[in-house]
Write a protein that holds these residues in place. Sequence first.
Motif, PDB file in Angstrom:
ATOM      1  N   SER A  46       0.814  -1.220   0.000  1.00 60.13           N
ATOM      2  CA  SER A  46       0.000   0.000   0.000  1.00 60.13           C
ATOM      3  C   SER A  46       0.849   1.273   0.000  1.00 60.13           C
ATOM      4  O   SER A  46       0.327   2.360  -0.172  1.00 60.13           O
ATOM      5  N   ALA A  48       2.477   2.344   2.632  1.00 58.56           N
ATOM      6  CA  ALA A  48       2.489   2.909   3.982  1.00 58.56           C
ATOM      7  C   ALA A  48       3.817   2.659   4.696  1.00 58.56           C
ATOM      8  O   ALA A  48       4.161   3.385   5.626  1.00 58.56           O
ATOM      9  N   GLU A  67       8.821   6.075  11.236  1.00 57.86           N
ATOM     10  CA  GLU A  67       7.970   7.003  10.480  1.00 57.86           C
ATOM     11  C   GLU A  67       6.540   6.482  10.404  1.00 57.86           C
ATOM     12  O   GLU A  67       5.581   7.250  10.548  1.00 57.86           O
ATOM     13  N   TYR A  68       6.397   5.188  10.165  1.00 60.89           N
ATOM     14  CA  TYR A  68       5.069   4.591  10.070  1.00 60.89           C
ATOM     15  C   TYR A  68       4.310   4.776  11.383  1.00 60.89           C
ATOM     16  O   TYR A  68       3.138   5.158  11.385  1.00 60.89           O
ATOM     17  N   ASN A  71       3.245   8.360  11.784  1.00 63.00           N
ATOM     18  CA  ASN A  71       2.114   8.640  10.896  1.00 63.00           C
ATOM     19  C   ASN A  71       0.825   8.046  11.436  1.00 63.00           C
ATOM     20  O   ASN A  71      -0.260   8.602  11.235  1.00 63.00           O
ATOM     21  N   LEU A  72       0.912   6.912  12.126  1.00 68.79           N
ATOM     22  CA  LEU A  72      -0.278   6.333  12.759  1.00 68.79           C
ATOM     23  C   LEU A  72      -0.846   7.284  13.790  1.00 68.79           C
ATOM     24  O   LEU A  72      -2.057   7.482  13.864  1.00 68.79           O
ATOM     25  N   ALA A  74      -0.421  10.531  13.919  1.00 68.37           N
ATOM     26  CA  ALA A  74      -0.907  11.749  13.272  1.00 68.37           C
ATOM     27  C   ALA A  74      -2.280  11.522  12.655  1.00 68.37           C
ATOM     28  O   ALA A  74      -3.109  12.437  12.624  1.00 68.37           O
ATOM     29  N   ALA A  75      -2.529  10.309  12.168  1.00 68.72           N
ATOM     30  CA  ALA A  75      -3.799  10.006  11.512  1.00 68.72           C
ATOM     31  C   ALA A  75      -4.925   9.803  12.530  1.00 68.72           C
ATOM     32  O   ALA A  75      -6.091   9.950  12.184  1.00 68.72           O
ATOM     33  N   ALA A  76      -4.558   9.495  13.759  1.00 68.63           N
ATOM     34  CA  ALA A  76      -5.590   9.195  14.762  1.00 68.63           C
ATOM     35  C   ALA A  76      -6.270  10.415  15.298  1.00 68.63           C
ATOM     36  O   ALA A  76      -6.055  11.495  15.251  1.00 68.63           O
TER      37      ALA A  76
END
Length: 76
Positions: A46, A48, A67-68, A71-72, A74-76
Amino acid sequence: MATATPPVYTETTPTITAVTPLLYRVEEAAEALRISRTQVYALIRSGALRTVKIGGSRRVPVAAVAEYVVNLGAAA
């Protein structure tokens, strides 16, 4: 006969030891993230989770795992 000059190390010289990995195998990345190998491959497909290819091997940079995770959050 010339002798080789040994390298000069300072406090700013980065040191890499055998116990400090820079790249994970997919299985190690899965273990670090506490998910399955299948889920890691899905994240790779994907886009990600960044990877690098070395010969026929797929490796996940330790920084890409971090980084992943960021980003998790930040998306929450």
